[in-house]
Design a protein around this motif. Sequence first.
Motif, mmCIF file in Angstrom:
data_model
loop_
_atom_site.group_PDB
_atom_site.id
_atom_site.type_symbol
_atom_site.label_atom_id
_atom_site.label_comp_id
_atom_site.label_asym_id
_atom_site.label_seq_id
_atom_site.Cartn_x
_atom_site.Cartn_y
_atom_site.Cartn_z
ATOM 1 N N PHE A 1 35.527 8.552 70.398
ATOM 2 C CA PHE A 1 35.044 7.428 69.596
ATOM 3 C C PHE A 1 33.637 7.717 69.091
ATOM 4 O O PHE A 1 32.652 7.289 69.692
ATOM 5 N N PRO A 2 33.536 8.455 68.000
ATOM 6 C CA PRO A 2 32.221 8.782 67.447
ATOM 7 C C PRO A 2 31.500 7.537 66.947
ATOM 8 O O PRO A 2 32.113 6.512 66.654
ATOM 9 N N ASP A 3 30.185 7.652 66.863
ATOM 10 C CA ASP A 3 29.338 6.609 66.273
ATOM 11 C C ASP A 3 29.318 5.322 67.080
ATOM 12 O O ASP A 3 29.001 4.259 66.544
ATOM 13 N N LEU A 4 29.652 5.393 68.364
ATOM 14 C CA LEU A 4 29.684 4.200 69.215
ATOM 15 C C LEU A 4 29.143 4.546 70.593
ATOM 16 O O LEU A 4 29.460 5.596 71.151
ATOM 17 N N ILE A 5 28.322 3.665 71.150
ATOM 18 C CA ILE A 5 27.817 3.787 72.517
ATOM 19 C C ILE A 5 27.912 2.417 73.175
ATOM 20 O O ILE A 5 27.563 1.395 72.571
ATOM 21 N N SER A 6 28.390 2.390 74.415
ATOM 22 C CA SER A 6 28.492 1.110 75.120
ATOM 23 C C SER A 6 27.335 0.937 76.095
ATOM 24 O O SER A 6 26.715 1.911 76.542
ATOM 25 N N THR A 7 27.072 -0.318 76.413
ATOM 26 C CA THR A 7 25.925 -0.710 77.233
ATOM 27 C C THR A 7 26.381 -1.705 78.292
ATOM 28 O O THR A 7 27.127 -2.639 77.986
ATOM 29 N N GLN A 8 25.925 -1.500 79.505
ATOM 30 C CA GLN A 8 26.154 -2.486 80.568
ATOM 31 C C GLN A 8 24.936 -2.482 81.482
ATOM 32 O O GLN A 8 24.380 -1.420 81.775
ATOM 33 N N VAL A 9 24.518 -3.658 81.914
ATOM 34 C CA VAL A 9 23.283 -3.779 82.680
ATOM 35 C C VAL A 9 23.539 -4.567 83.960
ATOM 36 O O VAL A 9 24.236 -5.586 83.950
ATOM 37 N N THR A 10 22.963 -4.068 85.055
ATOM 38 C CA THR A 10 22.935 -4.821 86.316
ATOM 39 C C THR A 10 21.488 -5.128 86.665
ATOM 40 O O THR A 10 20.646 -4.218 86.737
ATOM 41 N N TYR A 11 21.197 -6.416 86.843
ATOM 42 C CA TYR A 11 19.869 -6.862 87.274
ATOM 43 C C TYR A 11 19.962 -7.264 88.748
ATOM 44 O O TYR A 11 20.887 -7.993 89.138
ATOM 45 N N THR A 12 19.007 -6.792 89.547
ATOM 46 C CA THR A 12 18.974 -7.131 90.968
ATOM 47 C C THR A 12 17.652 -7.815 91.301
ATOM 48 O O THR A 12 16.577 -7.311 90.941
ATOM 49 N N ASN A 13 17.768 -8.974 91.938
ATOM 50 C CA ASN A 13 16.578 -9.723 92.333
ATOM 51 C C ASN A 13 16.000 -9.105 93.609
ATOM 52 O O ASN A 13 16.512 -9.310 94.710
ATOM 53 N N GLU A 14 14.940 -8.328 93.455
ATOM 54 C CA GLU A 14 14.296 -7.686 94.595
ATOM 55 C C GLU A 14 13.090 -8.487 95.084
ATOM 56 O O GLU A 14 12.301 -8.006 95.911
ATOM 57 N N SER A 15 12.943 -9.708 94.568
ATOM 58 C CA SER A 15 11.874 -10.589 95.034
ATOM 59 C C SER A 15 12.218 -11.135 96.420
ATOM 60 O O SER A 15 13.365 -11.041 96.885
ATOM 61 N N LYS A 16 11.250 -11.740 97.025
ATOM 62 C CA LYS A 16 11.492 -12.375 98.318
ATOM 63 C C LYS A 16 12.041 -13.785 98.169
ATOM 64 O O LYS A 16 12.569 -14.356 99.128
ATOM 65 N N GLU A 17 11.910 -14.338 96.963
ATOM 66 C CA GLU A 17 12.323 -15.717 96.729
ATOM 67 C C GLU A 17 13.533 -15.770 95.784
ATOM 68 O O GLU A 17 13.732 -14.882 94.949
ATOM 69 N N ASP A 18 14.312 -16.851 95.938
ATOM 70 C CA ASP A 18 15.385 -17.120 94.988
ATOM 71 C C ASP A 18 14.773 -17.606 93.672
ATOM 72 O O ASP A 18 13.724 -18.279 93.668
ATOM 73 N N VAL A 19 15.434 -17.257 92.568
ATOM 74 C CA VAL A 19 14.994 -17.715 91.251
ATOM 75 C C VAL A 19 16.225 -18.253 90.511
ATOM 76 O O VAL A 19 17.306 -18.376 91.083
ATOM 77 N N PHE A 20 16.023 -18.591 89.248
ATOM 78 C CA PHE A 20 17.137 -19.110 88.452
ATOM 79 C C PHE A 20 17.266 -18.293 87.167
ATOM 80 O O PHE A 20 16.272 -17.988 86.510
ATOM 81 N N VAL A 21 18.502 -17.958 86.824
ATOM 82 C CA VAL A 21 18.755 -17.164 85.623
ATOM 83 C C VAL A 21 19.257 -18.089 84.517
ATOM 84 O O VAL A 21 20.080 -18.979 84.754
ATOM 85 N N LYS A 22 18.764 -17.886 83.297
ATOM 86 C CA LYS A 22 19.172 -18.703 82.156
ATOM 87 C C LYS A 22 20.054 -17.947 81.169
ATOM 88 O O LYS A 22 20.940 -18.530 80.547
ATOM 89 N N GLN A 23 19.799 -16.640 81.016
ATOM 90 C CA GLN A 23 20.469 -15.924 79.935
ATOM 91 C C GLN A 23 20.322 -14.418 80.122
ATOM 92 O O GLN A 23 19.311 -13.941 80.628
ATOM 93 N N TRP A 24 21.356 -13.666 79.740
ATOM 94 C CA TRP A 24 21.172 -12.228 79.547
ATOM 95 C C TRP A 24 21.530 -11.872 78.103
ATOM 96 O O TRP A 24 22.338 -12.567 77.465
ATOM 97 N N VAL A 25 20.902 -10.822 77.602
ATOM 98 C CA VAL A 25 21.097 -10.389 76.220
ATOM 99 C C VAL A 25 21.316 -8.881 76.198
ATOM 100 O O VAL A 25 20.567 -8.132 76.841
ATOM 101 N N ASN A 26 22.339 -8.441 75.463
ATOM 102 C CA ASN A 26 22.586 -7.012 75.229
ATOM 103 C C ASN A 26 22.611 -6.733 73.736
ATOM 104 O O ASN A 26 22.953 -7.612 72.929
ATOM 105 N N ASN A 27 22.308 -5.503 73.376
ATOM 106 C CA ASN A 27 22.434 -5.031 71.988
ATOM 107 C C ASN A 27 21.778 -5.995 71.006
ATOM 108 O O ASN A 27 22.364 -6.372 69.983
#
Length: 692
Positions: free
Chosen positions: A129-155
Amino acid sequence: MKMHRKLLIKNLILSSFIFVLLISCNSQEASKKQVLKIENEKLVFEIDSKLYTKISTSLPEAKLLMGDFQSSENVTIGNTVLKDFEFKTLNEKKLEGPIPGKEWVVIGLYEKDGLKVSKKLILRLYGNFPDLISTQVTYTNESKEDVFVKQWVNNSYTISSKGDEPLFWAFQGSSTTERSDWVTPLEEGYYKKNYMGMNDTDYGSGIPVTSVWRPDVNIAVGHLALVPKMVSLPTEVTAKDKSAFISVLEDYEERTPFKAGESITTLETFVSVSKGDYYANLSRYSNLMQAKGIKMVETEDEAFEPIWCAWGYERKFTLDEIVKTLPKVKELGIKWAVLDDGFQIAEGDWDVDPKKFPKGNIEIKELVDDIHSYGLKAKIWWTPLAADPHSKNLQEQPEMMVVQKDGSPQFITWWNAYYLSPTKEETINHTKKIITLFMKEWGFDGLKMDGQHMNAVAPDYTLDNPNDSFEGVPAFFQMIYDEARSIKPNAVVENCPCGACMSFFNMPSMNQAVSSDPTSSWQVRHKGKTYKALVPHTAYYGDHVELSDNANDFATSFGIGAVLGTKFTWPKDNPDAEASYLLTPEKEVIWKKWFSLYNEKMLSKEPYLGNLYDIGYDKPETHVITKDGNVYYAFYADDWNGKIAFRGLQEGLNYTIKDYFNDKDLGTISSDKAFIEISFKDYLLIEATPIQ
């Protein structure tokens, strides 16, 4: 200062692409440097030390896409958009299996004000499949506290404007009550969310690809999940600098915890580039999805045969009206007769209405026999996944309903009905009984499944995982297709999501697509080009010609290789119908000519060459089909006077050209001088025949 290492990898697997790896060991210097550059044919993908990216292309004559690196993949935690991730590591490996290729894993870290989040960016290049690249992201919360996620964005890319007129064109695959064009020009100030979930109670899903182009280059983004997902693919053109903005994103509707130590993984998304309009990128997307496991059904020859639908008589039709029209249907060379809405007791109760059919279901069986006696095939209208509140089947099995979060049923406003939940055993068994009734007991040869609500279903909160109902719609329609074909091996299964951009994930379970209540001939044409990019061998039905411009534009369907159809009435209209579709003697001459020509040429079964002309910027609008060495051109314009070019001819050959609808010779051309000066109104259909 330490020197940069350079790694050059050539001739990988099945494709000719180059990878260049540049890694800096000095963090201060790295802030100004790229850490990875990938070239897949004409697509160039770069990443810098903050994990920003830049897309460019080596397509001939292509101008700059974007001026600098951009934060194309990010996540919003609380009110903070996490963009700047410090580059940490990079690894690469070969991809084995059915889709070989190459994979890179880039690790970065965001650390500020007590918030610590790592980012694992995975890039995949698939060798076929020329002219195409795929993207996938994993985010890991390495903080000591819990947080809240609102949105992820790719491409997420901002594409520079080059001052073209219009600034950009776009294909957008979402569905709303507007029933808007799938292909449209973009001007400054434009915005569309392109949400792939439920946009209105009746409308949702679609084709999860946004493709934006200028005359020199096209860039497309989308997701590669094998089932529908509730993400957005927004399109915007800024008023300030007239740039175009595209992305793939997921908004979390509610305050969603992102606990310490937990990870969030995005969908696998992609970016693809091409020259011309959206056809090449959409075709590439479909082929990759099929390589990943989506299976399109085989072509059914009978799905290409022309169609007459009884909807011209509308819901208050009589059996006598339909039966008396059949001789004229046969005389015109039409092969299918469709019984439309109005025969049933209610949506959900599919036995015949005793007020209209005193003898009951036997009268439908007799109608099918009448249709068959004229050598015609019979198709029946049906709106699956819908049941009226008062219907007997729903009252007996209320558990079939989709139940929303507030405990209420999901309402289909168009039918005044309730949605049925597609994964529930009760819904599946109910549906199988209907198919048996229609195709085995009554003897119909095909199904006309109808309704914009078929595109998507809201989450059902009676399920353990409410999203199973939304993601389970494709499997439901595959069940219908398999069940129908088990009864009638050559059954034609039409999916008509009225006015909606049909869900890509429902396309594998139908063998006849349709323009689906088009509002113009332009919609018939660009919807046809879309289906031919995604499912090139399926039958595409242009819908009743009465829905085209001036209610008589056969040329639009004919020229793009669509199946012809009509809902004419004869010898008179139903007095209760809202409009007249009477086949007058004058109209009959025209109808006969088009259906005769259709049956002679059968261009709907032949290869459509979608890459030759840009449907947006090339004028006049042009579509091309090949058959037996001949090339068929369809030109469209309100009023054209000037040069038309014939692309796609075999090099070194001369051709005779003929206006085949008007049986008029237009001379000869050669492959190196493939143009003529001509004037026409509305359309021009030309057959180019090689001179041996």
